[in-house]
Scaffold this motif. Sequence first.
Motif, PDB file in Angstrom:
ATOM      1  N   PRO A   1     -27.127  -9.329  18.925  1.00  0.00           N
ATOM      2  CA  PRO A   1     -25.845  -9.934  18.555  1.00  0.00           C
ATOM      3  C   PRO A   1     -25.780 -10.113  17.041  1.00  0.00           C
ATOM      4  N   VAL A   2     -24.645  -9.742  16.457  1.00  0.00           N
ATOM      5  CA  VAL A   2     -24.541  -9.760  14.994  1.00  0.00           C
ATOM      6  C   VAL A   2     -23.221 -10.360  14.535  1.00  0.00           C
ATOM      7  N   GLY A   3     -23.259 -10.901  13.327  1.00  0.00           N
ATOM      8  CA  GLY A   3     -22.051 -11.292  12.624  1.00  0.00           C
ATOM      9  C   GLY A   3     -21.648 -10.178  11.665  1.00  0.00           C
ATOM     10  N   ALA A   4     -20.879 -10.518  10.655  1.00  0.00           N
ATOM     11  CA  ALA A   4     -20.408  -9.523   9.691  1.00  0.00           C
ATOM     12  C   ALA A   4     -21.564  -8.994   8.848  1.00  0.00           C
ATOM     13  N   TYR A   5     -21.564  -7.685   8.579  1.00  0.00           N
ATOM     14  CA  TYR A   5     -22.611  -7.073   7.755  1.00  0.00           C
ATOM     15  C   TYR A   5     -22.459  -7.522   6.308  1.00  0.00           C
ATOM     16  N   TYR A   6     -21.238  -7.425   5.784  1.00  0.00           N
ATOM     17  CA  TYR A   6     -20.917  -7.973   4.466  1.00  0.00           C
ATOM     18  C   TYR A   6     -19.929  -9.113   4.675  1.00  0.00           C
ATOM     19  N   SER A   7     -20.259 -10.293   4.196  1.00  0.00           N
ATOM     20  CA  SER A   7     -19.395 -11.448   4.391  1.00  0.00           C
ATOM     21  C   SER A   7     -18.341 -11.574   3.293  1.00  0.00           C
ATOM     22  N   LYS A   8     -18.411 -10.687   2.302  1.00  0.00           N
ATOM     23  CA  LYS A   8     -17.462 -10.743   1.192  1.00  0.00           C
ATOM     24  C   LYS A   8     -17.239  -9.332   0.654  1.00  0.00           C
ATOM     25  N   SER A   9     -16.288  -9.207  -0.252  1.00  0.00           N
ATOM     26  CA  SER A   9     -16.073  -7.929  -0.928  1.00  0.00           C
ATOM     27  C   SER A   9     -17.306  -7.577  -1.749  1.00  0.00           C
ATOM     28  N   VAL A  10     -17.520  -6.267  -1.969  1.00  0.00           N
ATOM     29  CA  VAL A  10     -18.761  -5.834  -2.600  1.00  0.00           C
ATOM     30  C   VAL A  10     -18.539  -5.276  -4.002  1.00  0.00           C
TER      31      VAL A  10
ATOM     32  N   GLY B   1     -15.272   0.719   1.885  1.00  0.00           N
ATOM     33  CA  GLY B   1     -16.236   1.460   2.666  1.00  0.00           C
ATOM     34  C   GLY B   1     -15.919   1.334   4.139  1.00  0.00           C
ATOM     35  N   VAL B   2     -16.292   2.334   4.930  1.00  0.00           N
ATOM     36  CA  VAL B   2     -16.062   2.312   6.374  1.00  0.00           C
ATOM     37  C   VAL B   2     -17.355   2.699   7.085  1.00  0.00           C
TER      38      VAL B   2
ATOM     39  N   THR C   1     -17.566  -1.996   9.419  1.00  0.00           N
ATOM     40  CA  THR C   1     -16.199  -1.642   9.826  1.00  0.00           C
ATOM     41  C   THR C   1     -15.392  -1.294   8.575  1.00  0.00           C
ATOM     42  N   ILE C   2     -14.749  -2.272   7.958  1.00  0.00           N
ATOM     43  CA  ILE C   2     -14.069  -2.060   6.677  1.00  0.00           C
ATOM     44  C   ILE C   2     -14.676  -3.048   5.684  1.00  0.00           C
ATOM     45  N   SER C   3     -15.215  -2.538   4.593  1.00  0.00           N
ATOM     46  CA  SER C   3     -15.791  -3.401   3.567  1.00  0.00           C
ATOM     47  C   SER C   3     -15.065  -3.151   2.254  1.00  0.00           C
TER      48      SER C   3
END
Length: 354
Positions: free
Chosen positions: A166-175, A298-299, A304-306
């Motif tokens: 189980p995972v949360g967001a890979y990036y929690s903010k813009s990069v 990024g996709v 997903t969408i970063s």
Amino acid sequence: MIETLNIEVQKVEKSKISSVDFNDLPFGKVFSDHMLVAEYSDGEWKNINIKPYAPIEFTPAVAALHYGQSIFEGLKAFKNEQGEAVIFRPEANFERFNISAERMCMPTVPEEIFMKGMAQLIELDNNWIPNKPDCALYIRPFMFSTDEYIGVRPSAKYTFIVFTCPVGAYYSKSVKVKFETTYSRSCPGGIGYAKAAANYGASMYPAMLAQQQGFDQVIWTDSSSHEFIEESGVMNVMFVIDGKLVTPPAKDTILKGITRDSVLTIAREWGLTVEERPVAVSEVVQAIEEGRLTEAFGVGTAATISQIAQITNGDKDYILPDPAGRDFSNKVHKHLDAIKSGTVADTHGWIYKV
């Protein structure tokens, strides 16, 4: 419901799910109760079973550790509005997995094992699927060579495993990213289009250097001239320039992303002009300077969408338009989420119900 394989299932004596804080899910550090395991030898797949997630034992001479025959995939399961477990586009991951296998001189995995075995695993660990925004059950199928032999040749034995987390967001903010113009991720004729472990091992050093400089990732450029954009870290990369969606073409140096394909398909359906073509660093820089680049993102399955908030070229930083105000990328992100949740019709057959 799918028909399940006739495989042995050994359930855990006690689930560890009660010890997991589903409000705080770091990516890739919490693992579900079970895993699917299959072995290949004498030209056939055998010993297919689901067992408790646990360490695996192998000899120091196992071929994968020495010669790099190791591939993987990444996909996600979700809960739709009806509470059903669904997987997003697993057939595409199955197809790409076997493309990687062929490139790495490994046996292909039968659809019955990959698809139905994985679905049975998800059904068993259904309660591990988070039912929260930006969360999912990440699925990791992988295969590695298991010959006990020190010699450079394809292995005769392999192990295929699927586990979940189980995972949360890979990036929690813009990069923040930089154009990488010294190191290369892949080269023409190489294995850049395969999801081979070797690709990711080779990318770690330049990514680490970039992170030490304050960046989240790099945008890779071509290995011969470093003039043309390829992909970014764990994502394909896209730009909206002059109102058109522009992205480098998937080829032997660029992974053919499934989220990438999904976004391009939706963009075309919405009437947006899509250009899959070589994209020069200089073109992107000029478009930023002239105010013609309105979105960069990024996709990928993990992200997903970063949104990309800043791009650095050499010693010059470019701050991009506010991610919150970006029209297409935010809209397509919400649309993909809606397809997965079942609140928007799945017109492409992308949703696989477990």
